[in-house]
Scaffold this active site. Structure first.
Site, short mmCIF file in Angstrom:
data_model
loop_
_atom_site.label_atom_id
_atom_site.label_comp_id
_atom_site.label_asym_id
_atom_site.label_seq_id
_atom_site.Cartn_x
_atom_site.Cartn_y
_atom_site.Cartn_z
N PHE A 140 -11.00 -3.68 10.23
CA PHE A 140 -12.15 -3.35 9.39
C PHE A 140 -11.86 -3.71 7.95
O PHE A 140 -10.73 -4.06 7.60
CB PHE A 140 -12.50 -1.87 9.52
CG PHE A 140 -11.38 -0.91 9.28
CD1 PHE A 140 -11.07 -0.48 8.00
CD2 PHE A 140 -10.61 -0.43 10.34
CE1 PHE A 140 -10.03 0.41 7.78
CE2 PHE A 140 -9.56 0.46 10.13
CZ PHE A 140 -9.27 0.87 8.84
N TYR A 147 0.78 -1.23 0.00
CA TYR A 147 0.00 0.00 0.00
C TYR A 147 0.81 1.28 0.00
O TYR A 147 0.27 2.36 -0.24
CB TYR A 147 -0.99 -0.02 1.16
CG TYR A 147 -2.04 -1.10 0.96
CD1 TYR A 147 -3.08 -0.91 0.07
CD2 TYR A 147 -1.93 -2.32 1.61
CE1 TYR A 147 -4.02 -1.90 -0.15
CE2 TYR A 147 -2.87 -3.33 1.40
CZ TYR A 147 -3.91 -3.10 0.51
OH TYR A 147 -4.83 -4.09 0.28
#
Length: 423
Positions: free
Chosen positions: A423, A127
């Site tokens: 999440f 990322y």
């Protein structure tokens, strides 16, 4: 073959089970998704923010975002775009599918006015190339009770001179009492990096929302009440219930523990550590500077079993981000932010008023004092990373002597950030 793969949002709810099957395959949960699982997971899901890559009628890559409220230093909660459910099937790797879905999501988040994007990275190397930086880390300990040095005769908070108490409650009562306590905990300027929990989160966490073979293990719940009887914290834990030759060898695993006060946090840890039959406690994923090891007379009884990056942040609006948080001192800093994707790059002047004051940040033509990549700004934002360390690594360039040290003071926070949730 590449031309046959189409990246798009779902055409409607009828495509959601196929998309969910691809998610389950990508995370090795299994190749089959039942109707009951799809119904539960669809609750609260905005299909307009669900992307998939489709090769014919088969979903081969997945990506979803959701609105998020993230606490920053000082207790403010600017809007963030949470990224989740990112997968690419092993048959379709290295085709730019993630890059395409990420670009769609970040462009939409920028247009909505989100200050930043966030995610929990399954793999570290992925990322950074999309502008995310590791902004909060996590640590898990295993505590050997016999080594702690704690008094096994401990009977509760009263033994510590605390007027509060810890009481066991059932899942329904916990679900009723703790959401409001958690909201006070995360917005009380105590721990930046914490994110909001919606009703679905609490229903899943307490077993009120289930589907067959979901792997849920019923847990115990306890609430800490202060001297006035008000709930100020809670803990959820499980036990493996192991016996060896008529001897209890229980290991307790903490799923969740938080409190709005230091007294409450200490009382909940003492409650967990004082239970009869328990030989070991696994703490779950905590802040690296959690009080737990130093709560023990012998901190070496807490052995680190996990220490890793956790919450990653991708700046989208630098002025909005930097003015949302608080700063410990008054000062100014001119930053040159590089962003190859164009969402948050530019030169910005930050002016802070110190404790209790505000901050201003706007584009400027003044000479930069520091320059850095947008991912490094993400790592600095919550106060965990050190500008001086980034400078030593060559990831932050100092154009005016002393600017990195000034940034060190400006971005410093008393406690390290912590995101308790996945999440």
């Amino acid at each position: 073959m590449v031309n046959r793969v189409e990246i798009r949002t779902l055409a409607g709810p009828e495509e959601y089970p196929e998309w969910l099957r691809a998610v389950s395959t990508g995370f090795f949960r299994g190749p089959v998704v039942t109707d009951e699982e799809a119904q539960v997971r669809a609750l609260g899901t905005d299909l307009a923010r669900v992307q998939g890559a489709f090769d014919g009628g088969r979903c081969v890559a997945t990506f979803r975002t959701m609105p998020q409220s993230m606490t920053v230093p000082g207790g403010a909660t600017p809007a963030a775009c949470a990224v989740t459910a990112v997968t690419v099937s092993p048959t379709h790797r290295r085709r730019g599918l993630l890059t395409g879905m990420m670009a769609n999501a970040l462009s939409a988040a920028k247009e909505r006015g989100d200050a930043c994007a966030s995610l929990i990275a399954a793999e570290y190397p992925i990322y950074g190339r999309y502008g995310f930086g590791p902004a909060a880390w996590t640590t898990e300990w295993e505590v050997l009770i016999s080594r702690t040095g704690l008094d096994r005769r401990y009977a509760g908070p009263a033994d510590l001179g605390d007027g509060g108490r810890v009481e066991l409650v059932d899942a329904a009562e916990f679900r009723k009492l703790l959401p409001a306590v958690h909201e006070r905990f995360r917005t009380g300027a105590q721990r930046q990096g914490a994110v909001d929990r919606d009703e679905k989160w609490w229903r899943l966490a307490t077993g009120d929302l289930r589907f067959p073979d979901d792997g849920f293990t019923p847990a115990f719940h306890a609430v800490y009440r202060d001297a006035d009887g008000q709930p100020q914290g809670g803990v959820t834990y499980t036990s493996d219930n192991v016996w060896q030759a008529k001897q209890p060898e229980q290991t307790v695993t903490v799923r969740d523990l938080f409190a709005t006060t230091a007294a409450g946090e200490a009382a909940l840890w003492r409650f967990v550590l004082a239970m009869d039959w328990v030989q070991r406690v696994r703490t779950g994923l905590r802040a690296p500077d959690d009080i737990l090891p130093l709560l023990l007379p012998d901190p070496r009884a807490a052995r680190t079993v996990t220490h890793a990056d956790w919450l990653w942040i991708r700046p989208l609006d630098v002025p909005r981000m930097l003015t949302a948080r608080s700063y410990p001192v008054a000062g100014t800093l001119v930053l040159q932010v590089r962003d190859k994707d164009g969402y948050a790059g530019g030169r910005f002047k930050l002016e802070t008023d110190g404790p209790g004051g505000g901050a201003r940040c706007a584009a400027t033509t003044e000479d930069p004092e520091l320059s850095l990549d947008v991912s490094e700004l993400g790592a600095l934002f919550l106060g965990d990373e050190s500008p001086m360390r980034l400078a030593a690594l060559g990831r932050l360039a100092e154009h005016r002597e002393g600017a990195a040290q000034r940034a060190e003071v400006l971005f410093h926070t008393a406690r390290r950030p912590w995101c308790p949730d996945v999440f």
